[in-house]
Enzyme design. Structure first.
Site, PDB file in Angstrom:
ATOM      1  N   CYS A  18       0.914  -1.148  -0.009  1.00 26.19           N
ATOM      2  CA  CYS A  18      -0.009  -0.068   0.114  1.00 26.19           C
ATOM      3  C   CYS A  18       0.803   1.247  -0.011  1.00 26.19           C
ATOM      4  O   CYS A  18       2.201   1.284   0.209  1.00 26.19           O
ATOM      5  CB  CYS A  18      -1.052   0.084   1.267  1.00 26.19           C
ATOM      6  SG  CYS A  18      -2.181   1.305   1.078  1.00 26.19           S
ATOM      7  N   CYS A  75      -4.009   5.912  -0.058  1.00 31.22           N
ATOM      8  CA  CYS A  75      -3.459   4.675  -0.541  1.00 31.22           C
ATOM      9  C   CYS A  75      -2.820   4.368  -1.631  1.00 31.22           C
ATOM     10  O   CYS A  75      -2.594   3.458  -2.238  1.00 31.22           O
ATOM     11  CB  CYS A  75      -4.415   3.587  -0.172  1.00 31.22           C
ATOM     12  SG  CYS A  75      -4.853   3.252   1.457  1.00 31.22           S
ATOM     13  N   LYS A 107     -12.399  -5.008   2.888  1.00 33.47           N
ATOM     14  CA  LYS A 107     -11.877  -4.004   4.058  1.00 33.47           C
ATOM     15  C   LYS A 107     -12.804  -2.876   4.131  1.00 33.47           C
ATOM     16  O   LYS A 107     -13.178  -2.315   3.152  1.00 33.47           O
ATOM     17  CB  LYS A 107     -10.395  -3.407   3.430  1.00 33.47           C
ATOM     18  CG  LYS A 107      -9.804  -2.578   4.286  1.00 33.47           C
ATOM     19  CD  LYS A 107      -8.415  -2.252   3.704  1.00 33.47           C
ATOM     20  CE  LYS A 107      -7.709  -0.925   4.446  1.00 33.47           C
ATOM     21  NZ  LYS A 107      -6.468  -0.583   4.077  1.00 33.47           N
ATOM     22  N   ARG A 137     -11.216   7.485   3.297  1.00 32.67           N
ATOM     23  CA  ARG A 137     -11.087   6.610   2.422  1.00 32.67           C
ATOM     24  C   ARG A 137     -12.253   5.703   2.150  1.00 32.67           C
ATOM     25  O   ARG A 137     -12.229   4.555   1.715  1.00 32.67           O
ATOM     26  CB  ARG A 137     -10.152   5.441   3.222  1.00 32.67           C
ATOM     27  CG  ARG A 137      -8.771   6.046   3.427  1.00 32.67           C
ATOM     28  CD  ARG A 137      -7.568   5.131   4.003  1.00 32.67           C
ATOM     29  NE  ARG A 137      -6.349   6.116   4.344  1.00 32.67           N
ATOM     30  CZ  ARG A 137      -5.601   5.755   5.210  1.00 32.67           C
ATOM     31  NH1 ARG A 137      -5.860   4.995   6.114  1.00 32.67           N
ATOM     32  NH2 ARG A 137      -4.479   6.555   5.312  1.00 32.67           N
ATOM     33  N   LYS A 196     -11.175  -7.627   7.105  1.00 36.31           N
ATOM     34  CA  LYS A 196     -10.744  -6.505   8.083  1.00 36.31           C
ATOM     35  C   LYS A 196     -11.619  -5.627   8.335  1.00 36.31           C
ATOM     36  O   LYS A 196     -12.283  -4.766   7.214  1.00 36.31           O
ATOM     37  CB  LYS A 196      -9.445  -6.012   7.404  1.00 36.31           C
ATOM     38  CG  LYS A 196      -8.903  -5.055   8.262  1.00 36.31           C
ATOM     39  CD  LYS A 196      -7.712  -4.441   7.494  1.00 36.31           C
ATOM     40  CE  LYS A 196      -6.816  -3.462   8.560  1.00 36.31           C
ATOM     41  NZ  LYS A 196      -5.718  -2.727   7.964  1.00 36.31           N
TER      42      LYS A 196
END
Length: 304
Positions: free
Chosen positions: A95, A105, A174, A196, A227
């Site tokens: 990343c 990112c 994620k 994000r 995650k």
């Protein structure tokens, strides 16, 4: 028994010469490059057989150039660990958030909705990062940027560079979670503007979570990931049916909550940790990434 071989995340900081305690994650440290092999060796003695490396570089810029530098922080760390503990499985985070001065990112540019992550230029950056990690001995690369097509792009780049045997553990599911705060302190990866949510999944969007993992599986991922872990066990159980090993990341906020409550005497740390990891494994995780990895390996060894 919960997970006999937990994966330990480690933070390697290019700017320090002695371990630096992470205030929001009691018991966790940033380690200097010179000391990371010793840390890995100690984890190996405890029974941990895999680590996930995050780097904190000395230089940042808009394009994350230090993320793929031949002498970058992760590149040095991987080389040192593999030289000291050859059998340790070394996983690297692929990343750019730790390496960009804006904290996002990948490559940011103007879009019709304002400044945001540019997908295709960011894919090229991830390819460079993954190859540089493989060149230094990484066994598994773990792209965490949630870009469209990232697995297929990295797989092709690794194969073209002669690293067909390097595996890809994709952060395929994620979520845009509130539980990443301590990590952003630990990795110095907070963003300077925006957030994000445009490239991570909304916590309520289970449909997209499943589709993203299916897409990454179709593109050649070897391992999928959910995650955070504990708040998303329903998603984990669903993704475990796709046929690939699934890793669950018990993230920094989950770790910090347990440590804080235990420090106040509100819960018992060992029992709570083992219960949490048991639930994650029960939901279908083949791998568990946890900051408690060293403790868990010791606790499980005590039971033998």
């Amino acid at each position: 028994q919960t997970c006999a071989l937990p994966i330990s995340p480690l933070f390697v900081d290019e700017t320090i010469t002695t371990p630096l305690a992470i205030e929001s994650m009691p018991g966790q440290f940033r380690y200097p490059v010179s000391g990371i092999a010793e840390v890995a060796a100690e984890l190996w003695k405890r029974g941990v057989r895999a680590i996930l490396i995050f780097g904190i570089p000395k230089d940042k810029d808009p394009f994350g150039c230090s993320a793929y530098h031949p002498e970058g922080v992760v590149q040095q760390a991987v080389s040192r660990v593999k030289a000291e503990v050859k059998e340790m499985v070394v996983i690297t985070d692929v990343c750019a958030c730790e390496y960009t001065d804006h904290g996002h990112c990948g490559i940011v540019g103007d879009t019709r909705c304002g400044p945001d992550l540019l997908n295709d230029p960011s894919l090229e950056l991830m390819n460079k990062i993954a190859i540089s990690h493989a060149e230094n001995g990484a066994d598994i690369v773990a792209p965490s940027c949630m870009l469209d097509g990232m697995v297929g792009s990295i797989r092709a780049a690794l194969d073209d560079a002669g690293f067909e045997d390097v595996l890809i553990m994709s952060y395929s599911t994620k979520f845009a979670s509130a539980l990443y705060g301590p990590f952003r302190e630990a990795a110095d990866s907070g963003f300077t503007y925006g957030d994000r949510t445009t490239y991570q999944i909304h916590p309520g969007n289970s449909r997209e979570a499943i589709l993203e993992s299916q897409m990454d599986a179709d593109e050649g991922a070897d391992i999928l990931m959910v995650k955070p872990a504990g708040f998303y066990l329903d998603i984990l159980a669903e993704i475990a049916t796709l046929g690939l090993p699934v890793a669950a990341y018990q993230v920094s906020g989950e770790y910090a909550m347990i440590k804080c409550a235990a420090a106040h005497g509100w819960i018992r740390e060992k029992e709570t940790v083992l219960e949490s990891l048991t639930s994650i494994k029960r939901a279908g995780a083949a791998l568990i990434i946890t900051y408690f990895a060293g403790d868990v390996a010791r606790w499980l060894d005590e039971k033998q």
